[in-house]
Design a protein around this motif. Structure first.
Motif, PDB file in Angstrom:
ATOM      1  N   LEU A   1      45.102  26.475  32.949  1.00 49.71           N
ATOM      2  CA  LEU A   1      44.920  27.856  33.369  1.00 49.71           C
ATOM      3  C   LEU A   1      45.886  28.077  34.522  1.00 49.71           C
ATOM      4  O   LEU A   1      45.729  27.486  35.596  1.00 49.71           O
ATOM      5  N   ALA A   2      46.900  28.898  34.283  1.00 48.11           N
ATOM      6  CA  ALA A   2      47.957  29.089  35.273  1.00 48.11           C
ATOM      7  C   ALA A   2      47.545  30.069  36.366  1.00 48.11           C
ATOM      8  O   ALA A   2      46.797  31.016  36.111  1.00 48.11           O
ATOM      9  N   ASP A   3      48.050  29.821  37.548  1.00 46.75           N
ATOM     10  CA  ASP A   3      47.813  30.705  38.684  1.00 46.75           C
ATOM     11  C   ASP A   3      48.557  32.023  38.486  1.00 46.75           C
ATOM     12  O   ASP A   3      48.076  33.087  38.861  1.00 46.75           O
ATOM     13  N   ARG A   4      49.731  31.918  37.900  1.00 47.07           N
ATOM     14  CA  ARG A   4      50.524  33.103  37.582  1.00 47.07           C
ATOM     15  C   ARG A   4      51.027  32.945  36.145  1.00 47.07           C
ATOM     16  O   ARG A   4      51.152  31.823  35.649  1.00 47.07           O
ATOM     17  N   PRO A   5      51.311  34.046  35.463  1.00 46.71           N
ATOM     18  CA  PRO A   5      51.748  33.957  34.062  1.00 46.71           C
ATOM     19  C   PRO A   5      53.004  33.107  33.887  1.00 46.71           C
ATOM     20  O   PRO A   5      53.910  33.121  34.729  1.00 46.71           O
TER      21      PRO A   5
END
Length: 163
Positions: free
Chosen positions: A84-88
């Motif tokens: 799950l990425a912090d930013r795209p």
């Protein structure tokens, strides 16, 4: 997912908001963890990165995602890795030469039986189509174990059975 596959999200192969700068770094983090934990052969990282270049896996689902994978010959035992990425992270869209997807979720498929790949992918894509999936997976998320458990529950709910 009724008798289609033994693969399920693995907490130790799950990363929540790791410090990755791009899609390739995310792929390498996931695949190297799979190798270190005995889920895959040392050939997996390069195979996944190469396959992603040739056959993109980005999907413009309600929670934009990518579903990277490689041939079963690189996998020792089934599982699903999550990031799950912090930013795209920019992934090329599946089936497109020029469109991209700003993926927040990366789902690494580790399938050791090629006859089961389509069943796993189909169930996963149906789950990823849920309009409430981002909220379900991320609200008050406690960490990697929680994310793996939540995706397992979503897959079970979609399939109407235990994963």
């Amino acid at each position: 997912m009724t008798d289609t596959v033994d693969a399920r999200p693995v907490a130790s192969l799950t990363f929540v908001r790791p410090p990755v700068g791009n899609a390739e770094e995310a792929l390498l983090l996931l695949t190297r963890a799979a190798v270190e934990q005995g889920y895959a052969l040392s050939t997996l990282p390069e195979a996944v990165v190469d396959r992603e270049r040739q056959h993109p896996t980005g999907l413009p689902t309600p929670l934009p995602c990518a579903i990277p994978h490689a041939d079963a010959s690189h996998v020792r035992r089934p599982g699903i890795g999550l990031l799950l990425a912090d930013r795209p992270l920019e992934f090329r869209e599946m089936g497109s030469k020029d469109r991209t997807v700003a993926a927040r979720l990366v789902v690494l498929l580790l399938v050791d039986d090629p006859t089961r790949h389509v069943g796993l992918l189909g169930g996963l894509v149906r789950t990823l189509q849920r309009t409430d999936l981002e909220e379900f997976l991320t609200t008050d998320l406690a960490g990697p174990d929680d994310l793996a458990a939540r995706l397992t529950a979503a897959l079970e709910d979609q399939a109407g059975t235990s994963v």
